[in-house]
Design a protein around this motif. Structure first.
Motif, short mmCIF file in Angstrom:
data_model
loop_
_atom_site.label_atom_id
_atom_site.label_comp_id
_atom_site.label_asym_id
_atom_site.label_seq_id
_atom_site.Cartn_x
_atom_site.Cartn_y
_atom_site.Cartn_z
N LEU A 1 37.81 30.91 42.01
CA LEU A 1 37.10 31.16 40.72
C LEU A 1 35.71 30.34 40.72
N LYS A 2 36.23 28.92 41.30
CA LYS A 2 35.20 28.02 41.64
C LYS A 2 33.93 28.66 42.34
N TYR A 3 34.56 29.13 43.58
CA TYR A 3 33.67 29.64 44.55
C TYR A 3 33.06 30.78 43.98
N LEU A 4 33.31 31.62 43.17
CA LEU A 4 32.43 32.57 42.52
C LEU A 4 31.52 32.20 41.50
N ASP A 5 31.50 30.69 41.01
CA ASP A 5 30.42 30.27 40.50
C ASP A 5 29.17 30.20 41.12
N THR A 6 29.28 30.40 42.37
CA THR A 6 27.93 30.27 43.34
C THR A 6 27.73 31.31 44.25
N ALA A 7 28.90 32.14 44.62
CA ALA A 7 28.87 33.02 45.35
C ALA A 7 27.69 33.97 45.14
N PRO A 8 27.09 34.68 46.25
CA PRO A 8 26.06 35.57 46.12
C PRO A 8 26.68 36.92 45.37
N ILE A 9 25.91 37.47 44.61
CA ILE A 9 26.52 38.86 43.86
C ILE A 9 25.57 39.98 44.18
N PRO A 10 25.94 41.32 44.23
CA PRO A 10 27.30 41.46 44.26
C PRO A 10 28.42 41.13 45.25
N THR A 11 29.57 40.96 45.14
CA THR A 11 30.53 40.37 45.93
C THR A 11 31.61 41.43 45.96
N VAL A 12 32.61 41.21 47.05
CA VAL A 12 33.52 42.28 47.36
C VAL A 12 34.87 41.37 47.10
N ILE A 13 35.85 41.90 46.42
CA ILE A 13 37.35 40.99 46.43
C ILE A 13 38.13 42.04 47.07
N LYS A 14 38.96 41.52 47.97
CA LYS A 14 40.01 42.36 48.48
C LYS A 14 41.51 41.55 48.39
N ALA A 15 42.27 42.58 48.10
CA ALA A 15 43.82 41.74 48.17
C ALA A 15 44.16 41.80 49.69
N ASP A 16 44.94 40.86 50.01
CA ASP A 16 45.23 40.68 51.27
C ASP A 16 46.09 41.77 52.03
N GLY A 17 46.95 42.16 51.27
CA GLY A 17 48.15 43.08 52.05
C GLY A 17 47.85 44.50 51.81
N LEU A 18 48.62 45.41 52.21
CA LEU A 18 48.42 47.09 51.94
C LEU A 18 48.57 47.25 50.36
N ALA A 19 47.58 48.12 50.01
CA ALA A 19 47.47 48.32 48.57
C ALA A 19 47.13 49.83 48.39
N LEU A 20 47.69 50.67 49.13
CA LEU A 20 47.59 52.04 49.12
C LEU A 20 46.02 52.44 49.05
N GLY A 21 45.30 51.64 49.95
CA GLY A 21 43.76 51.93 49.81
C GLY A 21 43.00 51.60 48.66
N LYS A 22 43.57 50.97 47.61
CA LYS A 22 42.98 50.55 46.24
C LYS A 22 42.75 49.29 46.34
N GLY A 23 43.06 48.26 47.27
CA GLY A 23 43.02 46.72 47.04
C GLY A 23 41.54 46.12 46.99
N VAL A 24 40.44 47.07 46.91
CA VAL A 24 39.21 46.36 46.97
C VAL A 24 38.38 46.74 45.76
N ILE A 25 37.66 45.69 45.26
CA ILE A 25 36.97 45.81 44.03
C ILE A 25 35.58 45.38 44.36
N ILE A 26 34.62 46.15 44.04
CA ILE A 26 33.19 45.67 44.39
C ILE A 26 32.61 45.16 43.08
N ALA A 27 32.46 43.87 42.86
CA ALA A 27 31.93 43.36 41.47
C ALA A 27 30.58 43.07 41.48
N GLU A 28 29.87 43.75 40.60
CA GLU A 28 28.56 43.62 40.35
C GLU A 28 28.05 42.48 39.60
#
Ligand code: AMP
Ligand code: GLY
Length: 421
Positions: A130-157
């Motif tokens: 959360l702290k890193y996201l205070d200054t990270a470039p936006i949009p950014t992409v958040i990915k779960a580490d393990g298998l998530a039925l191809g759904k573990g990726v969120i593109i945050a605007e």
């Protein structure tokens, strides 16, 4: 020869149809297969992740060669279990399947060996993320580490969306254990290309490129799905780009896996983005793509079994892997409501020509009738000399597949068509 195919979707149906062209194959078994696959193989009521049962069945049935298609049995060591019983297999062992099973593993591999990919940070601790996201470039992409039925990726605007995604994964557990570790990634832009490649751990022979359509709605809108349709080849993937990918991505990946003591054999799937700074890896999959396979294998002119066995035996250099100089388009029919809640159990009908062109993904036999049983139900593939004709023919044939609430995108292949003009 007796062949076992592990899995039960449209991809497995396409693999089975392609294998069947080899006259040396006398019988194909599928664990578990599905109601549509039952027309082309003997379906066995063993789930794709019931590894010990699969291995026991393979021994009992004297299987000569097994093909493990889906990610979860590969990551769980299905190939290792079959090999331990002396059954040769197509697919990576668990220690190599981790290239898909852990995003942190694959990102660290690319960084260590200089393989182009999005910049990233890994977090086990939510507050640090959360702290890193205070200054990270936006949009950014958040990915779960393990298998998530191809759904573990969120593109945050926005920063807030990014933080919500991190909280949902790390605290809310929306992807289960897969989300206890997350990767926060640089947002990349450019056309996406899927390249499936055969490899024996030494030589890489890429298949014809393809383009998936992941969103549920026309114009790439709405939720992500397992894939609503595909075309091959992908017009963005020129000969020059293919050569560059071989030098900067494909061969370095195979060598990196060897260096790590994790030799990869089977089909390695490169999900690429052609960014303004060159091709970069979005994701690796340790298997054939779905529904990429439904356009790639129909174009394969070489014998699939021979190529697969060569990846197992380390003789891929000696076999020909060639593709027809044509175009393929696959149109998926899904249940109304997919990728969220949908109803099942609707009777399906086919015209003869549609049946011959269709791979069944989510259907089962009930009292001798085929009924829907999944979100993505069928994929209908046409091949033609031009992309335009392949698209038109795939839609025409797909009209011959009927069930209540059938939904399809109306624009599969249109982006590729524009790019090719
Ligand atoms: P995946 O489940 O890894 O295939 O990701 C799903 C989709 O998210 C991909 O097909 C891309 O469209 C998108 N995506 C993943 N990573 C990135 C990234 N770093 N930048 C932009 N889009 C991405
Ligand atoms: N079509 C994307 C995948 O198979 O993961």
């Amino acid at each position: 020869m007796k062949i076992l195919v592990v899995g039960g979707g449209g991809r497995e149906h396409a693999i089975i149809r392609s294998l069947k062209k080899n006259p040396a194959i006398t019988e194909i078994f599928a664990c578990p297969g599905n109601g549509g696959i039952a027309a082309d193989a003997t379906c066995v009521a063993i789930g794709a992740t019931e590894i010990e049962k699969i291995a026991a069945f393979a021994v009992e049935t004297k299987i000569d060669y097994a093909v493990v298609a889906p990610d979860d049995p590969l990551v769980l060591g299905c190939v290792d279990a079959l090999e331990a019983k002396g059954i040769p297999c197509f697919g990576p062992r668990a220690n190599a399947a981790i290239i898909e099973g852990s995003k942190v593993f694959s990102k660290n591999l690319m960084k260590k060996y200089g393989i182009p990919t999005a910049e990233y940070e890994v977090f086990d601790d939510m507050n640090a993320a959360l702290k890193y996201l205070d200054t990270a470039p936006i949009p950014t992409v958040i990915k779960a580490d393990g298998l998530a039925l191809g759904k573990g990726v969120i593109i945050a605007e926005t920063r807030d969306d990014a933080k919500t995604a991190v909280r949902d994964m790390m605290e809310g557990g929306i992807f289960g254990k897969s989300g206890s570790r997350v990767v926060v990634e640089e947002f990349l832009t450019g056309p996406e290309v899927s390249v499936l490649a055969f490899t024996d751990g030494n030589v890489v022979k890429p298949m014809v490129s393809s383009m998936d359509h992941k969103r549920i709605g026309d114009g790439d809108t709405g939720l992500n799905t397992g894939g609503m349709g595909t075309v091959a080849p992908n017009p963005y993937y020129t000969k020059e780009i293919a050569d560059e990918c071989m030098e900067t991505i494909f061969l370095p990946t195979i060598r990196a896996m060897n260096e790590e003591g994790r030799t990869f054999k089977g089909c390695l799937y490169f999900g690429l983005m052609l960014t303004p700074n060159g091709p970069k890896v979005i994701e690796y999959n340790c298997r054939f793509g779905d529904p990429e396979t439904q356009v790639v294998l129909p174009l394969l002119e070489s014998d699939l079994l021979t190529v697969m066995q060569a990846t197992t035996n380390g003789t891929l250099a000696d076999v020909d892997v060639s593709f027809a100089d044509k175009h393929a388009c696959c149109v998926i029919l899904a249940s109304a409501g997919y990728p969220t809640a949908y109803k099942k159990g609707f009777e399906m009908t086919f015209t003869d020509e549609a049946l011959a062109a269709t791979y069944v993904a989510g259907a089962k036999l009930e009292n001798g009738k085929l009924v829907t049983s999944g979100g993505r139900v069928t994929g209908t593939t046409a091949i033609a000399d031009s992309l335009e004709d392949a698209i038109r023919e795939a839609y025409r044939l797909s009209d011959g597949v009927k069930f209540e609430g059938a939904y399809r995108r109306s624009d599969i292949g249109q982006k590729a068509l524009k790019a090719s003009k």
